[in-house]
Write an enzyme that holds these catalytic residues in place. Structure first.
Site, PDB file in Angstrom:
ATOM      1  N   CYS A  64     116.465  -9.550  92.579  1.00 52.92           N
ATOM      2  CA  CYS A  64     117.288  -8.319  91.542  1.00 52.92           C
ATOM      3  C   CYS A  64     117.174  -8.764  90.309  1.00 52.92           C
ATOM      4  O   CYS A  64     116.633 -10.053  90.082  1.00 52.92           O
ATOM      5  CB  CYS A  64     118.674  -8.411  92.379  1.00 52.92           C
ATOM      6  SG  CYS A  64     119.554  -9.509  92.033  1.00 52.92           S
ATOM      7  N   CYS A  99     118.341 -12.189  89.484  1.00 51.57           N
ATOM      8  CA  CYS A  99     117.731 -13.176  89.771  1.00 51.57           C
ATOM      9  C   CYS A  99     116.826 -13.572  88.528  1.00 51.57           C
ATOM     10  O   CYS A  99     116.718 -14.583  87.936  1.00 51.57           O
ATOM     11  CB  CYS A  99     116.837 -12.995  90.876  1.00 51.57           C
ATOM     12  SG  CYS A  99     117.520 -12.836  92.427  1.00 51.57           S
ATOM     13  N   ASP A 123      94.631   4.220  55.993  1.00 47.99           N
ATOM     14  CA  ASP A 123      93.426   3.945  55.157  1.00 47.99           C
ATOM     15  C   ASP A 123      92.250   4.755  55.225  1.00 47.99           C
ATOM     16  O   ASP A 123      92.258   5.464  56.404  1.00 47.99           O
ATOM     17  CB  ASP A 123      93.128   2.468  55.442  1.00 47.99           C
ATOM     18  CG  ASP A 123      91.833   1.926  54.811  1.00 47.99           C
ATOM     19  OD1 ASP A 123      91.920   1.966  53.635  1.00 47.99           O
ATOM     20  OD2 ASP A 123      90.688   1.623  55.512  1.00 47.99           O
ATOM     21  N   ASP A 159      92.024  -0.940  59.090  1.00 47.64           N
ATOM     22  CA  ASP A 159      90.819  -1.506  59.866  1.00 47.64           C
ATOM     23  C   ASP A 159      90.407  -2.731  58.987  1.00 47.64           C
ATOM     24  O   ASP A 159      89.364  -3.330  59.579  1.00 47.64           O
ATOM     25  CB  ASP A 159      89.657  -0.338  60.330  1.00 47.64           C
ATOM     26  CG  ASP A 159      88.855  -0.283  59.092  1.00 47.64           C
ATOM     27  OD1 ASP A 159      89.436  -0.383  58.128  1.00 47.64           O
ATOM     28  OD2 ASP A 159      87.601   0.112  59.366  1.00 47.64           O
ATOM     29  N   ASP A 200      93.647  -4.496  54.162  1.00 45.40           N
ATOM     30  CA  ASP A 200      95.004  -3.415  54.816  1.00 45.40           C
ATOM     31  C   ASP A 200      95.689  -4.446  55.415  1.00 45.40           C
ATOM     32  O   ASP A 200      97.008  -3.976  55.672  1.00 45.40           O
ATOM     33  CB  ASP A 200      94.258  -2.669  55.891  1.00 45.40           C
ATOM     34  CG  ASP A 200      93.174  -1.501  55.524  1.00 45.40           C
ATOM     35  OD1 ASP A 200      93.616  -1.297  54.162  1.00 45.40           O
ATOM     36  OD2 ASP A 200      92.317  -1.374  56.162  1.00 45.40           O
TER      37      ASP A 200
END
Length: 737
Positions: free
Chosen positions: A13, A16, A424, A625, A629
């Site tokens: 549970c 636990c 971008d 990318d 950036d």
């Protein structure tokens, strides 16, 4: 410090999970520990110089659980253990019900027969001591270490009901002398165990479905490889035996076992499971190949560069596992509630018993006992514990299947709140594969060949995406690179090289404006026309002399316009940033329907732009990318990297779109919104269930309506609550989009 995600066994549970987490976190040398009950994993950051994984395992074993610390095949071992546990649990549940059905008939039809109590006793003992023994053994282990969990509640409630019934069976005269009927509640004790076991079976099945995405990803990794020896002979070996530098043969139709470089042969490889790109990619000597991708036609030999945990596939699996194991901020509230849940329920059960006895004395003993037992049984920390992690596992897993990698739960929760997306241009909105469409040279024809050689050498050293287009154009024309001396990167503006004591520069119009006394009108007019057509212009000069202009076109991706429209439909404002000139930026923005954009921005400007939006109270997602950036990505509330970009952008980013399809961005936002909505639904129902169920079990409706909840119904309701939370989360997995 070292980070590991370790499978945890024997948890039953959410409490636990909290016990394992607190045990590990308290150890010397452990910096951070987090347990995901739904995934069955422990994410731990620790100092190997102060503590070992073996010591962690021993500490966890002492409180009744276990860790799989062997890194090799840990996930397979966990899956095998879970399968074995599920089969054993299902078997015990089936046998428990085989005994409980006749027990119910005895309790309902022949309850007043003198032999009935003894028959019920005979049927109850196997259910409690054989099929439900784990509740008592685990409860006892927990008690020895001053802890409590769901098993504690089940063990207490069934023990009380059984011992009370046993006393009434052995000493019925005690109650007859007091004018009371000696009722027995064997069926309640046994049915509690049967219902809880049934709930666990259903819960385990549902939880197994939430982690199917990870299993699919791991299934992409072959188990064996064809190792090529020095004599050229191939032999099949387990993946674990491969090392970087080994040569591996790959035949048609086989999955590639490791990351590597092709050194012999050629073929086409289906990389769609990693990159999302549908068309097979041609591979020949010198090309890179990735583990898990499928070789199609030809055969080839590769040299392993990354094996095992170092491959791209393993990195993706690890990212998804860590994300699924992370905790959303809202989970901290649940953790605090779970930590005190069981002791609070036990206290409330005792209070219920006391109130009933005070209100009615000995005549209310039966009601007091049943109500106290019902309180213990109906309380369910599992529903609370499963509410957040199951939704996260399904959401992050579904995202991974759609080629969207979400780094952690914080990113998933934040993504649903964004109201502004900053994109971008190059490589994000456009293909990122620009080509030179036009040249305009001002130098004398006899000088041009040498100047092209210098330009090629300079651009080969540049990291700017447009530099590759210039290099490709000049190399296709048969130009050879010159020998250049000093190289200087002029961040955000261009580059400069020195050849035979003379400085040459390549870059933006801003750089040209700095170096030139003035730009000739015909050239400025030509540059303007190119920019109005959406092309970028590269300026090439020597000292204060302009040598050439190059027009570079980077086609807009087919999906960019649709993605921008979809984001706008979702109520998200889209902005565009680019280092290109204003006219180029305006042309692209107009084509895509983007109202706000900034041109000729440098990395610092991108970060400042994001910061300014945040100062206005906006929640900003930055999508990029490239290295330029990374500052803006780090500043944004949510950072999104395109999978085709640089490693640094992917490392900084919270979300990675593994394909070049920008439509994945609105899909990621929609998925985030739906996942967070599911978390809130789950938490609402889990809290409401306990807020209504516990007072109802205590007998809150009895004084006014004479309604008292039977412990058997309480146990059924408890089982249903956990299953309903997991099933609600699985709605996201079963949805089409």
């Amino acid at each position: 410090m070292k980070k590991r995600t370790i499978p945890v066994l024997e948890m039953s549970c959410a409490v636990c999970a909290a016990n394992v987490e607190s045990t590990v976190r308290a150890l010397e040398g452990v910096r951070e520990a987090s347990v995901n009950f739904a995934a069955g994993t422990l994410s731990v950051e620790y100092d190997p110089a102060e503590i070992t994984l073996t010591q962690m395992r021993e500490a966890v074993q002492a409180v009744g659980y276990d860790l799989i610390i062997d890194e090799e095949n840990a996930a397979e071992r966990q899956e095998e253990e879970q399968r074995r546990h599920y089969l054993a649990l299902r078997r015990r549940t089936l046998w428990a019900w085989v005994f409980c059905v006749p027990l119910m008939l005895l309790g309902m039809v022949w309850m007043h027969e003198p032999w009935s109590a003894w028959a019920q006793l005979a049927l109850t003992v196997p259910v409690l001591l054989v099929f439900g023994r784990s509740f008592y053994t685990t409860g006892w282990r927990q008690a020895r270490h001053g802890k409590a969990n769901m098993d504690t509640l089940v063990a207490l409630s069934t023990s009380i009901a059984f011992l009370f019934s046993l006393f009434n069976t052995l000493f019925p005269q005690f109650w007859y002398d007091r004018g009371l009927e000696p009722h027995v509640y064997y069926e309640a004790a046994a049915m509690i165990v049967a219902f809880v076991l049934l709930g666990k079976v259903l819960e385990e099945r549902a939880k197994g479905s939430t982690s199917s995405a990870i299993r699919k990803l791991m299934g992409l990794q072959p188990k064996t490889a064809r190792l090529v020896g020095a004599d050229g002979a191939e032999r099949e070996v387990p993946i674990a035996q491969l090392r970087p530098g080994d040569r591996v043969g790959v035949r048609p139709g086989e999955r590639i076992p490791v990351d590597g470089t092709v050194i012999g042969g050629s073929s086409y490889v289906d990389e769609s499971m990693i990159s999302g790109e549908p068309l097979p990619v041609g591979k020949r000597a010198g090309d890179k190949v990735l583990a898990g991708t499928i070789n199609q036609r030809g055969s080839f030999v590769l040299e392993a560069t990354q094996v095992g945990a170092g491959t791209v596939l393993a990195r993706i699996v690890r990212m998804v596992q860590e994300a699924q194991g992370s905790k959303a901020p809202v989970q901290r509230i649940v953790d605090r509630v779970s930590a005190v849940f069981v002791p609070t329920v036990i206290g409330f059960s005792v209070l219920t018993f006391a109130v009933w006895m005070i209100a009615g004395g000995a005549s209310n003993l039966t009601y007091a006992l049943l109500s106290a037992v019902s309180v213990l049984v109906i309380a369910c920390p599992c529903a609370l514990g499963l509410a957040t992690p199951t939704a996260l596992m399904v959401g992050i897993g579904k995202a991974a299947e759609s080629h969207i990698l979400i780094k952690d739960a914080f990113a998933l929760e934040n993504l649903c709140r964004i109201d502004t997306v900053v994109l971008d241009k190059t490589g994000t909105l456009t293909e990122g594969k620009p080509t030179v469409t036009d040249w305009r040279w001002t130098a004398l024809a006899e000088e041009t060949a040498a100047l092209k050689s210098v330009l090629l050498a300079a651009e080969m050293k540049s990291e700017h995406p447009l530099a590759g287009a210039v290099v490709a154009s000049l190399q296709e024309a048969g130009v050879d690179a010159a020998e250049v001396g000093e190289f200087v990167s002029l961040t955000g503006r261009g580059i400069q090289v020195r050849v035979d004591g003379t400085d040459y520069w390549v870059g933006s119009r801003g750089l040209a404006g700095e170096r030139l006394a003035g730009i000739p009108e015909p050239l400025a007019e030509q540059a303007g026309k190119w920019q109005e057509a959406g092309k970028s212009v590269i300026w090439y000069g020597r000292g204060t002399e302009l040598l050439a202009l190059a027009a570079i076109a980077d086609p807009v991706k087919a999906t960019s316009a649709g993605a921008v429209r979809e984001l706008a439909r979702m109520g998200i404002e889209v902005c565009m940033l680019t280092g290109d000139g204003h006219k180029t930026a305006a042309a692209v923005a107009a084509e895509l329907g983007i109202g706000r954009f900034e041109a000729e921005v440098m990395p610092d400007d991108k970060e400042a732009y994001v910061k300014a939006l945040q100062a206005q109270g906006r929640r900003v997602a930055m999508v990029g990318d490239g290295i330029n950036d990374s500052q803006a990505l780090a500043r944004a509330d949510v950072s999104v990297a395109m999978g085709g970009g640089t490693d640094i952008a992917m490392d900084v980013a919270m979300v990675t779109l593994m394909t070049s399809d920008l439509m994945l961005l609105p899909r990621a936002v929609a998925l985030s919104r739906r996942t967070v909505r599911l978390i809130r639904q789950n938490l609402f129902w889990a809290f409401i269930y306990n807020l209504i169920g516990i007072p109802l079990a205590a007998g809150a409706l009895y004084p006014a309506y004479g309604i008292l909840l039977n412990p058997m119904l309480a146990s059924a309701a408890m089982a249903f609550s956990s299953v309903s939370v997991v099933t609600n989360s699985l709605r996201l997995k079963w949805s089409k989009s």
